[in-house]
Design an enzyme around this catalytic site. Structure first.
Site, PDB file in Angstrom:
ATOM      1  N   THR A  31       0.919  -1.126   0.037  1.00 17.35           N
ATOM      2  CA  THR A  31       0.084   0.240  -0.061  1.00 17.35           C
ATOM      3  C   THR A  31       0.798   1.186   0.069  1.00 17.35           C
ATOM      4  O   THR A  31       0.450   2.280   0.185  1.00 17.35           O
ATOM      5  CB  THR A  31      -0.873   0.014   1.272  1.00 17.35           C
ATOM      6  OG1 THR A  31      -0.177   0.101   2.356  1.00 17.35           O
ATOM      7  CG2 THR A  31      -1.811  -1.061   1.325  1.00 17.35           C
ATOM      8  N   TRP A  32       2.217   1.153  -0.279  1.00 15.84           N
ATOM      9  CA  TRP A  32       3.043   2.265  -0.292  1.00 15.84           C
ATOM     10  C   TRP A  32       2.490   3.269  -1.346  1.00 15.84           C
ATOM     11  O   TRP A  32       2.172   2.887  -2.556  1.00 15.84           O
ATOM     12  CB  TRP A  32       4.370   1.871  -0.406  1.00 15.84           C
ATOM     13  CG  TRP A  32       5.414   3.136  -0.193  1.00 15.84           C
ATOM     14  CD1 TRP A  32       5.180   4.124   0.528  1.00 15.84           C
ATOM     15  CD2 TRP A  32       6.994   3.063  -0.670  1.00 15.84           C
ATOM     16  NE1 TRP A  32       6.243   4.842   0.588  1.00 15.84           N
ATOM     17  CE2 TRP A  32       7.152   4.177  -0.125  1.00 15.84           C
ATOM     18  CE3 TRP A  32       7.610   2.287  -1.210  1.00 15.84           C
ATOM     19  CZ2 TRP A  32       8.722   4.606  -0.142  1.00 15.84           C
ATOM     20  CZ3 TRP A  32       8.945   2.532  -1.407  1.00 15.84           C
ATOM     21  CH2 TRP A  32       9.434   3.818  -1.024  1.00 15.84           C
ATOM     22  N   ASP A  60      -0.172  -5.227   3.515  1.00 14.80           N
ATOM     23  CA  ASP A  60       1.056  -4.692   4.197  1.00 14.80           C
ATOM     24  C   ASP A  60       0.724  -3.161   4.196  1.00 14.80           C
ATOM     25  O   ASP A  60       0.770  -2.249   3.020  1.00 14.80           O
ATOM     26  CB  ASP A  60       2.149  -5.060   3.339  1.00 14.80           C
ATOM     27  CG  ASP A  60       3.348  -4.351   3.879  1.00 14.80           C
ATOM     28  OD1 ASP A  60       3.843  -5.040   4.902  1.00 14.80           O
ATOM     29  OD2 ASP A  60       3.845  -3.419   3.390  1.00 14.80           O
ATOM     30  N   TYR A  65       3.754   5.320   5.619  1.00 18.34           N
ATOM     31  CA  TYR A  65       3.143   5.659   4.425  1.00 18.34           C
ATOM     32  C   TYR A  65       1.948   6.688   4.359  1.00 18.34           C
ATOM     33  O   TYR A  65       0.984   6.560   4.904  1.00 18.34           O
ATOM     34  CB  TYR A  65       2.448   4.069   3.894  1.00 18.34           C
ATOM     35  CG  TYR A  65       3.204   3.076   3.628  1.00 18.34           C
ATOM     36  CD1 TYR A  65       4.880   3.131   3.721  1.00 18.34           C
ATOM     37  CD2 TYR A  65       3.054   1.845   3.290  1.00 18.34           C
ATOM     38  CE1 TYR A  65       5.578   2.297   3.431  1.00 18.34           C
ATOM     39  CE2 TYR A  65       3.827   0.843   3.116  1.00 18.34           C
ATOM     40  CZ  TYR A  65       5.206   0.886   3.317  1.00 18.34           C
ATOM     41  OH  TYR A  65       6.333  -0.056   3.324  1.00 18.34           O
ATOM     42  N   GLN A 175      10.915  -8.466   6.389  1.00 15.01           N
ATOM     43  CA  GLN A 175      10.512  -8.132   5.183  1.00 15.01           C
ATOM     44  C   GLN A 175      11.699  -7.309   4.413  1.00 15.01           C
ATOM     45  O   GLN A 175      12.335  -6.375   5.133  1.00 15.01           O
ATOM     46  CB  GLN A 175       9.329  -7.121   5.374  1.00 15.01           C
ATOM     47  CG  GLN A 175       8.584  -6.844   4.087  1.00 15.01           C
ATOM     48  CD  GLN A 175       7.534  -5.892   4.110  1.00 15.01           C
ATOM     49  OE1 GLN A 175       7.585  -4.527   3.773  1.00 15.01           O
ATOM     50  NE2 GLN A 175       6.549  -6.183   4.819  1.00 15.01           N
ATOM     51  N   TYR A 203       9.493  -7.455  -0.345  1.00 14.90           N
ATOM     52  CA  TYR A 203       8.716  -6.195  -0.815  1.00 14.90           C
ATOM     53  C   TYR A 203       9.389  -5.661  -2.131  1.00 14.90           C
ATOM     54  O   TYR A 203      10.394  -6.114  -2.829  1.00 14.90           O
ATOM     55  CB  TYR A 203       8.837  -5.097   0.235  1.00 14.90           C
ATOM     56  CG  TYR A 203      10.233  -4.239   0.408  1.00 14.90           C
ATOM     57  CD1 TYR A 203      10.849  -3.444  -0.542  1.00 14.90           C
ATOM     58  CD2 TYR A 203      10.825  -4.504   1.666  1.00 14.90           C
ATOM     59  CE1 TYR A 203      11.966  -2.783  -0.285  1.00 14.90           C
ATOM     60  CE2 TYR A 203      11.866  -3.781   2.071  1.00 14.90           C
ATOM     61  CZ  TYR A 203      12.700  -2.905   1.010  1.00 14.90           C
ATOM     62  OH  TYR A 203      13.624  -2.281   1.341  1.00 14.90           O
TER      63      TYR A 203
HETATM   64  P1  NAP Z   1       6.125  -3.051  -6.513  1.00 16.50           P
HETATM   65  O1  NAP Z   1       4.994  -3.674  -5.878  1.00 16.50           O
HETATM   66  O2  NAP Z   1       7.045  -3.788  -6.988  1.00 16.50           O
HETATM   67  O3  NAP Z   1       5.886  -2.002  -7.616  1.00 16.50           O
HETATM   68  C1  NAP Z   1       4.400  -1.421  -7.664  1.00 16.50           C
HETATM   69  C2  NAP Z   1       4.471  -0.773  -9.190  1.00 16.50           C
HETATM   70  O4  NAP Z   1       3.998  -2.019 -10.125  1.00 16.50           O
HETATM   71  C3  NAP Z   1       3.012   0.228  -9.228  1.00 16.50           C
HETATM   72  O5  NAP Z   1       3.415   1.201 -10.139  1.00 16.50           O
HETATM   73  C4  NAP Z   1       2.103  -0.675  -9.815  1.00 16.50           C
HETATM   74  O6  NAP Z   1       1.086   0.130 -10.555  1.00 16.50           O
HETATM   75  C5  NAP Z   1       2.738  -1.641 -10.659  1.00 16.50           C
HETATM   76  N1  NAP Z   1       2.095  -2.737 -10.927  1.00 16.50           N
HETATM   77  C6  NAP Z   1       1.510  -3.561  -9.935  1.00 16.50           C
HETATM   78  N2  NAP Z   1       1.156  -4.816 -10.453  1.00 16.50           N
HETATM   79  C7  NAP Z   1       1.254  -4.868 -11.940  1.00 16.50           C
HETATM   80  C8  NAP Z   1       1.132  -5.583 -13.039  1.00 16.50           C
HETATM   81  N3  NAP Z   1       0.351  -6.652 -12.739  1.00 16.50           N
HETATM   82  N4  NAP Z   1       1.495  -5.173 -14.061  1.00 16.50           N
HETATM   83  C9  NAP Z   1       2.354  -3.945 -14.246  1.00 16.50           C
HETATM   84  N5  NAP Z   1       2.372  -3.024 -13.486  1.00 16.50           N
HETATM   85  C10 NAP Z   1       2.186  -3.580 -12.226  1.00 16.50           C
HETATM   86  O7  NAP Z   1       6.569  -1.835  -5.746  1.00 16.50           O
HETATM   87  P2  NAP Z   1       6.472  -1.073  -4.135  1.00 16.50           P
HETATM   88  O8  NAP Z   1       5.002  -0.395  -3.737  1.00 16.50           O
HETATM   89  O9  NAP Z   1       7.644  -0.422  -3.727  1.00 16.50           O
HETATM   90  O10 NAP Z   1       6.388  -2.454  -3.239  1.00 16.50           O
HETATM   91  C11 NAP Z   1       5.353  -3.213  -2.720  1.00 16.50           C
HETATM   92  C12 NAP Z   1       5.114  -2.899  -1.192  1.00 16.50           C
HETATM   93  O11 NAP Z   1       6.180  -3.526  -0.450  1.00 16.50           O
HETATM   94  C13 NAP Z   1       4.826  -1.508  -0.963  1.00 16.50           C
HETATM   95  O12 NAP Z   1       3.572  -1.091  -1.378  1.00 16.50           O
HETATM   96  C14 NAP Z   1       4.842  -1.560   0.500  1.00 16.50           C
HETATM   97  O13 NAP Z   1       3.605  -1.997   1.140  1.00 16.50           O
HETATM   98  C15 NAP Z   1       6.212  -2.722   0.553  1.00 16.50           C
HETATM   99  N6  NAP Z   1       7.384  -1.951   0.862  1.00 16.50           N
HETATM  100  C16 NAP Z   1       8.093  -2.147   1.995  1.00 16.50           C
HETATM  101  C17 NAP Z   1       9.293  -1.676   2.188  1.00 16.50           C
HETATM  102  C18 NAP Z   1       9.868  -1.757   3.516  1.00 16.50           C
HETATM  103  O14 NAP Z   1      11.202  -1.081   3.744  1.00 16.50           O
HETATM  104  N7  NAP Z   1       9.726  -2.733   4.432  1.00 16.50           N
HETATM  105  C19 NAP Z   1       9.823  -0.862   1.271  1.00 16.50           C
HETATM  106  C20 NAP Z   1       9.320  -0.742  -0.032  1.00 16.50           C
HETATM  107  C21 NAP Z   1       7.994  -1.377   0.003  1.00 16.50           C
HETATM  108  P3  NAP Z   1      -0.284   0.474  -9.998  1.00 16.50           P
HETATM  109  O15 NAP Z   1      -0.491   1.018  -8.655  1.00 16.50           O
HETATM  110  O16 NAP Z   1      -0.730   1.611 -11.220  1.00 16.50           O
HETATM  111  O17 NAP Z   1      -1.121  -0.753 -10.562  1.00 16.50           O
END
Ligand code: NAP
Length: 294
Positions: A31-32, A60, A65, A175, A203
């Site tokens: 949900t970031w 998550d 966020y 994570q 993540y």
């Molecule tokens: P991600 O999930 O790797 O990528 C998200 C991006 O991919 C968004 O632009 C999304 O677009 C796109 N997307 C999603 N599904 C897709 C698909 N099937 N086809 C094409 N594009 C797609 O990146 P993230 O948000 O950084 O990581 C996921 C989660 O991990 C975060 O939201 C957060 O909850 C967690 N996180 C944790 C940490 C930590 O330090 N613990 C750090 C970073 C992230 P749309 O939104 O337009 O659909």
């Protein structure tokens, strides 16, 4: 919402098990950046709800966020269906001291409109001693405010240190960043967590959109495997992250078609031959790498 046949076929079937025996689907939802733009709010809520319908019940989030805005959005999305979800939030390192962590968790619960978290993580290591964070986490557990706790962005040496503290072995997960283009953890952390029966939460499992994601998806090996399975390259990248049975991936998606594709990825099984082809295209590290962190 009523699910059509195609959606029913997307329902997530593979599970990952925590040390207390709780099993959850191997693909959840991040949900970031959600909850920060009012124009996107309804679409983001609908996407999370569709994801739950499709079996991606782990959500998550973090107090960081949008400084609580993502938690508020999640609270709205799960209204009336708390029991269908597995809620994860994270505490800022500067709130991870024994007293502050209680208040931080209570504030997260208020924003999420619930009275417990399924999992509470230390977002990254800060200046409070680990003992203090563990004590705070244990108190939250005893008070019923969290069902289990874990950490994030810990490398192998941090995990060893944590494990050797009193109650450190109660840690349920770590994570970390993990995707095809960033597999440094496969040198030793992946094995460490498996040996300690501790699932990894991956993540940014699809490389956060952008240029790196494009590069991965244009790779000819990934394209060929995707064509074989009649799916999108990105679904192969996601299926790869959860291949071991000890990884939960948490892609963030705010578009309905992305949510559908991600849910379907959990039922893609890559063959040994395909995994070897991917290893050739995206080799496992041969030496210790610093932990990648976003
Ligand atoms: P991600 O999930 O790797 O990528 C998200 C991006 O991919 C968004 O632009 C999304 O677009 C796109 N997307 C999603 N599904 C897709 C698909 N099937 N086809 C094409 N594009 C797609 O990146 P993230 O948000 O950084 O990581 C996921 C989660 O991990 C975060 O939201 C957060 O909850 C967690 N996180 C944790 C940490 C930590 O330090 N613990 C750090 C970073 C992230 P749309 O939104 O337009 O659909």
């Amino acid at each position: 919402m009523a699910l059509n046949d195609d959606m029913q076929n997307s329902l997530s079937t593979r599970h990952v098990t925590f040390h207390d025996g709780t099993a959850i689907p191997c693909i959840g939802q991040g949900t970031w950046n959600m909850g920060e733009n009012s124009l996107n709010r309804q679409g983001e809520i609908k996407s999370l709800q569709l994801g739950i319908d499709l079996g991606m019940t782990l959500i998550d989030t973090a107090e960081m966020y949008g400084e609580g805005k993502a938690e508020e959005l999640v609270g709205e999305a799960i209204n009336g269906r708390r029991d269908d979800t597995f809620l994860v939030s994270k505490v800022y390192p500067h709130n991870a001291g024994q007293n502050r962590i209680i208040t931080a968790c209570e504030n997260s619960l208020k924003r999420l409109k619930t009275d417990y978290l399924d999992l509470y993580l230390l977002h990254w290591r800060g200046s409070f001693p680990l003992e203090e964070t563990i004590e705070g986490m244990e108190k939250l557990f005893q008070d019923g405010k969290i069902k289990r706790w874990g950490v994030s962005n810990f490398d192998t040496s941090d995990m060893n240190e944590l494990w050797n503290k009193a109650n450190g072995s109660h840690c349920a997960t770590n994570q970390v960043l993990y995707h095809l283009g960033s597999r440094g953890i496969d040198f030793d952390l992946t094995k460490w967590q498996k040996d300690h029966s501790m699932p990894i939460m991956a993540y940014s499992p699809i490389a956060q959109g952008g240029s790196l994601q494009k590069e991965l998806l244009e790779n000819k090996t990934i394209k060929a495997i995707a064509s074989q399975h009649q799916v999108e390259p990105l679904q192969i990248a996601l299926a790869w992250t959860v291949r071991s049975g000890n990884v939960i991936a948490i892609p963030k998606a705010s578009k309905e078609n992305h949510v559908l594709q991600n849910a379907k990825a959990s039922s893609i099984h890559l063959t040994e031959e395909e995994l070897q082809m991917i290893d050739k295209a995206f080799p496992k590290p041969t030496r210790k790498m610093p932990l990648d962190i976003i």
